[in-house]
Design an enzyme around this catalytic site. Structure first.
Site, PDB file in Angstrom:
ATOM      1  CB  CYS A 130      -0.681   0.034   1.297  1.00 15.00           C
ATOM      2  SG  CYS A 130      -1.891   1.516   1.459  1.00 15.00           S
ATOM      3  CB  CYS A 137      -5.059  13.566   2.749  1.00  7.82           C
ATOM      4  SG  CYS A 137      -6.379  13.226   1.732  1.00  7.82           S
ATOM      5  CB  CYS A 141     -12.360  10.953   5.106  1.00  7.66           C
ATOM      6  SG  CYS A 141     -12.340  11.137   3.227  1.00  7.66           S
ATOM      7  CB  CYS A 144      -9.646   8.974   6.860  1.00  7.29           C
ATOM      8  SG  CYS A 144      -7.617   8.497   6.255  1.00  7.29           S
ATOM      9  CB  CYS A 370      -7.853   0.515   5.697  1.00  9.19           C
ATOM     10  SG  CYS A 370      -8.693   1.542   4.597  1.00  9.19           S
TER      11      CYS A 370
END
Length: 393
Positions: A130, A137, A141, A144, A370
């Site tokens: 990954c 970013c 979100c 996240c 994740c």
């Protein structure tokens, strides 16, 4: 683990025929055309350029060589020319953490002292790497951890390819001249699911994947590469046409009201707009299904009604739904759905005719799962109150 290489000192996005003044050009991440232009600008005769590109390319991406002096099928004076003008430089490995389940998380330092993370997940007969596409970013979100770190900059193509090469260094996956070829692929799959939104860095991601997919180097098939986007609609068709990899959608909600909060880019391109673009996706077929990623948040998006809405929304799209138990992080505003609730959700989706695997969390003990990626320095600077303030919760 191998000794880390020096940090990148210069990166080139579009290389002119004339080399820049001062410093050396990093060859990692240049496409074949860019590499050809670079070699000609350094003094390679145009008639020899195609051959030289093939030779240098194989040394860098097949053999993993970093020293021009070791490129023994090149004349000594040409090796010296390469050494004067170029370097083969990768991100610096700051730390490599190994989870109890074998997951490996790399904290990598790039030009400017910035840091990104990449994660290697070993599985039976395969391994998935990954990788990140941005430092931080822009998407914020709310579920996240990476989204609580502000965007610093896009990664260059070299810094994206460099993550793959760093992992191959660590895993000892480069072939050894004179030894029998080992057909085992420790890195069999690459997913652009790390830090950042890949489609907000389209050109660099595209060029990096051209390098990764080239059949005379790292040789990963386009079907072994998955790009995950939160729904940057204008770039979705370009992804099929210019990269051709598999597509995953960070979906996570079945109403605009909920998705606006979880995935704020939805305010710009709502669910209907996104799904319309996916139905027109040029590579859409039963053999190349779109993956819908759906993180399971307790009491937020995990009801039976959500499951039924989901299958109605994606009707007609060859798809599978990856159900992701929420990976909690310090200060996170959400909780993981109960396992029974996740299974009930999956059952509804499955009975509607869609594969609905529940992803097994990996690397949670080292914050490598994740949604948990965030550079260690940024993580250390943030208090819970600051994280809550940034997510608006």
């Amino acid at each position: 683990m191998t000794e880390p290489t020096s940090p990148i000192t210069q990166d080139v996005l579009t290389l002119p025929r004339k080399l820049p003044e001062g410093g050396k050009v990093n060859l990692v991440g240049l496409t074949r055309d860019q590499l050809r232009d670079a070699l000609i600008a350094a003094g390679t005769p145009e008639k020899q350029a195609k051959m030289r590109v093939g030779q240098v390319w194989q040394w860098i991406y097949h053999w993993g060589v970093r020293d021009f002096g070791a490129m023994t099928n090149l004349a000594k004076d040409y090796r010296a020319l390469l050494d004067r003008h170029f370097e083969i430089a990768l991100p610096e490995v700051v730390t490599c953490q190994v989870s109890m389940d074998g997951t490996r998380k790399y904290l990598l330092r790039i030009a400017g002292g910035h840091e990104v993370e990449a994660v290697y997940i070993p599985e039976e007969n395969r391994g998935t790497l990954c990788i990140s596409s941005q430092v931080g970013c822009t998407l914020t979100c709310s579920f996240c951890h990476t989204g609580t770190q502000k965007l610093v900059r896009n990664l260059t193509a070299g810094e994206i390819v460099g993550q793959v090469m760093v992992a191959r260094d660590d895993l000892g996956e480069w072939p050894v001249p004179g030894e029998p070829k080992d057909e085992t692929r420790l890195i069999s799959n690459v997913v652009l699911m790390g830090m950042g939104e890949p489609l907000y860095n389209f050109e660099n991601v595209r060029d990096a994947m051209q390098v990764v997919m080239d059949n005379e180097g790292l040789t990963l098939s386009r079907r072994r590469i998955t790009l995950s986007t939160s729904g940057v609609v204008p770039e979705i068709a370009r992804t099929a046409e210019e990269i051709g990899c598999l597509l995953a959608i960070s979906f996570h909600a079945t109403t605009d009201a909920v998705r606006d909060k979880l995935v704020p880019v939805n305010k710009k391109w709502n669910i209907k707009t996104l799904l319309d673009a996916l139905r027109d996706y040029p590579r859409l077929s039963n053999s190349e299904r779109i993956t819908f990623e759906y993180v399971m948040l307790k009491g937020v998006n995990d009801s039976d009604d959500d499951a039924r809405r989901l299958v109605r929304l994606i009707q007609g799209i060859p798809a599978k739904i990856n159900l992701i138990p929420f990976n909690e992080w310090p200060g996170s505003p959400y909780k993981r759905s109960d396992w029974e609730r996740i299974e009930a959700f999956a059952d509804i989706v499955y009975k509607a005719g869609y594969a609905a695997p529940i992803r097994t969390p990996r690397g949670e003990d080292i914050m490598a799962a994740c949604g948990q990626l965030k550079s260690a320095t940024e993580r250390a600077r943030k208090s819970k109150a600051e994280i809550d303030a940034e997510t608006g919760l």
